[in-house]
Design a protein around this motif. Structure first.
Motif, short mmCIF file in Angstrom:
data_model
loop_
_atom_site.label_atom_id
_atom_site.label_comp_id
_atom_site.label_asym_id
_atom_site.label_seq_id
_atom_site.Cartn_x
_atom_site.Cartn_y
_atom_site.Cartn_z
N VAL A 106 17.29 -21.48 -16.28
CA VAL A 106 16.71 -21.58 -14.95
C VAL A 106 15.82 -20.37 -14.73
O VAL A 106 16.23 -19.24 -14.97
N SER A 107 14.64 -20.63 -14.27
CA SER A 107 13.70 -19.55 -13.99
C SER A 107 13.32 -19.61 -12.51
O SER A 107 12.80 -20.64 -12.06
N CYS A 108 13.59 -18.56 -11.79
CA CYS A 108 13.24 -18.51 -10.36
C CYS A 108 11.94 -17.73 -10.20
O CYS A 108 11.78 -16.64 -10.75
N ILE A 109 11.04 -18.29 -9.45
CA ILE A 109 9.76 -17.66 -9.20
C ILE A 109 9.61 -17.45 -7.71
O ILE A 109 9.80 -18.37 -6.92
N THR A 110 9.30 -16.23 -7.32
CA THR A 110 9.07 -15.91 -5.92
C THR A 110 7.66 -16.34 -5.55
O THR A 110 6.71 -16.07 -6.29
N ASP A 111 7.52 -17.02 -4.41
CA ASP A 111 6.18 -17.39 -3.95
C ASP A 111 5.39 -16.13 -3.65
O ASP A 111 5.92 -15.14 -3.14
N GLN A 112 4.11 -16.14 -3.98
CA GLN A 112 3.23 -14.99 -3.81
C GLN A 112 2.23 -15.25 -2.69
O GLN A 112 1.70 -16.36 -2.56
N TYR A 113 1.95 -14.20 -1.91
CA TYR A 113 1.04 -14.32 -0.78
C TYR A 113 0.10 -13.12 -0.73
O TYR A 113 0.41 -12.05 -1.24
N THR A 114 -1.05 -13.32 -0.07
CA THR A 114 -2.02 -12.24 0.05
C THR A 114 -1.65 -11.31 1.21
O THR A 114 -0.99 -11.71 2.16
N LEU A 115 -2.10 -10.06 1.09
CA LEU A 115 -1.84 -9.03 2.10
C LEU A 115 -3.16 -8.36 2.43
O LEU A 115 -3.89 -7.93 1.53
N GLY A 116 -3.46 -8.27 3.72
CA GLY A 116 -4.72 -7.66 4.14
C GLY A 116 -4.74 -7.46 5.64
O GLY A 116 -3.70 -7.44 6.30
N GLY A 117 -5.94 -7.31 6.18
CA GLY A 117 -6.05 -7.10 7.61
C GLY A 117 -7.46 -6.77 8.04
O GLY A 117 -8.43 -7.08 7.34
N SER A 118 -7.56 -6.09 9.18
CA SER A 118 -8.85 -5.77 9.77
C SER A 118 -9.14 -4.27 9.67
O SER A 118 -8.23 -3.46 9.53
N ILE A 119 -10.42 -3.94 9.75
CA ILE A 119 -10.87 -2.55 9.69
C ILE A 119 -11.87 -2.34 10.83
O ILE A 119 -12.75 -3.17 11.05
N ALA B 123 -2.28 -11.14 7.24
CA ALA B 123 -3.54 -10.45 7.53
C ALA B 123 -3.36 -9.56 8.76
O ALA B 123 -4.30 -9.31 9.50
N GLY B 124 -2.14 -9.06 8.97
CA GLY B 124 -1.80 -8.31 10.17
C GLY B 124 -1.93 -6.79 10.08
O GLY B 124 -1.62 -6.10 11.05
N LEU B 125 -2.40 -6.27 8.95
CA LEU B 125 -2.58 -4.82 8.85
C LEU B 125 -3.83 -4.43 9.64
O LEU B 125 -4.80 -5.19 9.70
N VAL B 126 -3.80 -3.25 10.26
CA VAL B 126 -4.94 -2.79 11.04
C VAL B 126 -5.31 -1.39 10.57
O VAL B 126 -4.50 -0.47 10.64
N VAL B 127 -6.54 -1.23 10.08
CA VAL B 127 -7.06 0.06 9.66
C VAL B 127 -8.09 0.50 10.69
O VAL B 127 -9.03 -0.25 10.99
N ALA B 128 -7.90 1.70 11.22
CA ALA B 128 -8.86 2.27 12.19
C ALA B 128 -9.40 3.58 11.64
O ALA B 128 -8.64 4.47 11.27
N CYS B 129 -10.71 3.67 11.57
CA CYS B 129 -11.38 4.89 11.09
C CYS B 129 -12.10 5.55 12.25
O CYS B 129 -12.82 4.89 13.00
N THR B 130 -11.89 6.86 12.39
CA THR B 130 -12.50 7.63 13.45
C THR B 130 -13.16 8.87 12.86
O THR B 130 -12.72 9.37 11.82
N PRO B 131 -14.19 9.39 13.51
CA PRO B 131 -14.83 10.61 13.01
C PRO B 131 -13.86 11.78 13.01
O PRO B 131 -13.02 11.90 13.89
#
Length: 92
Positions: free
Chosen positions: A4-17, A83-91
């Motif tokens: 038996v081989s179990c495989i974990t479902d894979q998903y993308t990870l990202g967000g807004s900038i 897609a819930g990560l939030v990156v904020a760049c400031t001077p």
């Protein structure tokens, strides 16, 4: 004998900038990294994350003149793309 081989479902990870007006930002999650270009408003890591696996995003390098931070940087991957990560760049 059966195997038996179990495989974990894979998903993308990202967000807004926001505020990324220079090149040089590098975000990492484990051994996966992404380098969004200036003017980019979203990103996705090239490597997927397994359902139920932990992720911990950090800024490896900031662009010149900017300080970038990540909100929602730690968590457990659910059973859908995130897609819930939030990156904020400031001077600086």
């Amino acid at each position: 004998m059966a195997y038996v081989s179990c495989i974990t479902d894979q998903y993308t990870l990202g967000g807004s900038i926001s505020g990324l007006n220079a090149n040089g930002l590098i975000l990492i999650n484990g051994s996966s990294s992404v380098s969004p270009q200036a003017g980019t408003t979203s990103f996705t890591f090239p490597a997927t994350v397994g359902d139920g696996s932990q992720y911990n995003i950090s800024v490896l390098a900031n662009p010149a003149g900017l300080d970038c931070t990540v909100s929602n940087q730690k968590g457990t991957m659910g059973s859908a793309n995130n897609a819930g990560l939030v990156v904020a760049c400031t001077p600086k």
